[in-house]
Design an enzyme around this catalytic site. Sequence first.
Site, PDB file in Angstrom:
ATOM      1  N   ASP A  63      -1.255  -1.669  -4.072  1.00  0.00           N
ATOM      2  CA  ASP A  63      -0.612  -2.592  -3.146  1.00  0.00           C
ATOM      3  C   ASP A  63      -1.644  -3.355  -2.332  1.00  0.00           C
ATOM      4  O   ASP A  63      -2.806  -2.948  -2.222  1.00  0.00           O
ATOM      5  CB  ASP A  63       0.285  -1.822  -2.157  1.00  0.00           C
ATOM      6  CG  ASP A  63       1.340  -0.980  -2.851  1.00  0.00           C
ATOM      7  OD1 ASP A  63       1.725  -1.338  -3.983  1.00  0.00           O
ATOM      8  OD2 ASP A  63       1.768   0.026  -2.260  1.00  0.00           O
ATOM      9  N   TYR A 123      -4.874  10.252  -5.595  1.00  0.00           N
ATOM     10  CA  TYR A 123      -4.880   9.375  -4.428  1.00  0.00           C
ATOM     11  C   TYR A 123      -5.131  10.226  -3.194  1.00  0.00           C
ATOM     12  O   TYR A 123      -4.642  11.354  -3.100  1.00  0.00           O
ATOM     13  CB  TYR A 123      -3.541   8.676  -4.244  1.00  0.00           C
ATOM     14  CG  TYR A 123      -3.252   7.523  -5.168  1.00  0.00           C
ATOM     15  CD1 TYR A 123      -3.493   6.210  -4.773  1.00  0.00           C
ATOM     16  CD2 TYR A 123      -2.693   7.731  -6.431  1.00  0.00           C
ATOM     17  CE1 TYR A 123      -3.197   5.140  -5.601  1.00  0.00           C
ATOM     18  CE2 TYR A 123      -2.399   6.667  -7.269  1.00  0.00           C
ATOM     19  CZ  TYR A 123      -2.655   5.374  -6.848  1.00  0.00           C
ATOM     20  OH  TYR A 123      -2.357   4.321  -7.677  1.00  0.00           O
TER      21      TYR A 123
END
Length: 272
Positions: A63, A123
């Site tokens: 993103d 992540y």
Amino acid sequence: MSIEETPYEPYKRYLLEIAYDGTNYSGWQIQPHRVAVQQRVQEILTKMYNGQPIHLIGSSRTDAGVHAQRFAASYLTPVRPDIPTDKILRAVNRQLPGDIKLRTVREVPLEFHARYDALGKAYTYVLNLGDPSPFTDRYTWRPIHRMDVEKIRAASQVLTGTHDYSSFVVERSLIDEAVRTIYRIDVQEFGQFCCVTFVGNGFLYKMIRCLMGALEAAGAGKLSPEAVRRILEACDRTVAPETAPPNGLFLMKVFYTPEERAGFKLENVPFY
């Protein structure tokens, strides 16, 4: 799997690991009227191959505002010029802006696919539990409420395993399947920073940021582990807390072997 079409005869495929500070970018993937990381790297590679258009296939998207330590992307090289991997690494890094750098370049089979051959990703989301700082605020989320790390750790265990994560995804109607596997969630403290690392087989759009919204609420004492479990089982985004901001999130590693995935461990905060 057949290889993608190119306007030139494919000769080799190179796999890149790319680090970037996502603050000034709309994410990895090229989008109209916005600056993306993919665009910056492709422009340089295309110039190096004498204007032959190079197209990078990414392992996923990130993103706007999200960072990466080792994002993976590959491309097919033309026959000429035949540029060795070490020269690609040096020459591209000389031309890239300071907030994007190649970490590694290596040859992989022509049939390799950066997305479909991936066995998982790691992540890390960083919470700043100390004072605000102009040097860390762009890479962390500093919650308003006091955080209890043990409560974050307890709630995170509820979220591991194979589940329908519909409660933790934005724009669920655009996704066919919301079942994913999170192998583990590690909660580690490095000084004033709490790092929450997710290792899974794949993640949905804004899924980790949605999960972090729930874990932040748990750390603030607003949600018990059982309440987090009920949110997970509801498969309804409207019952979950708000999405965490993008600036604390780092894609750490894309895994192409089970050994890489099993052996991954965060050694320090991602921006050190």
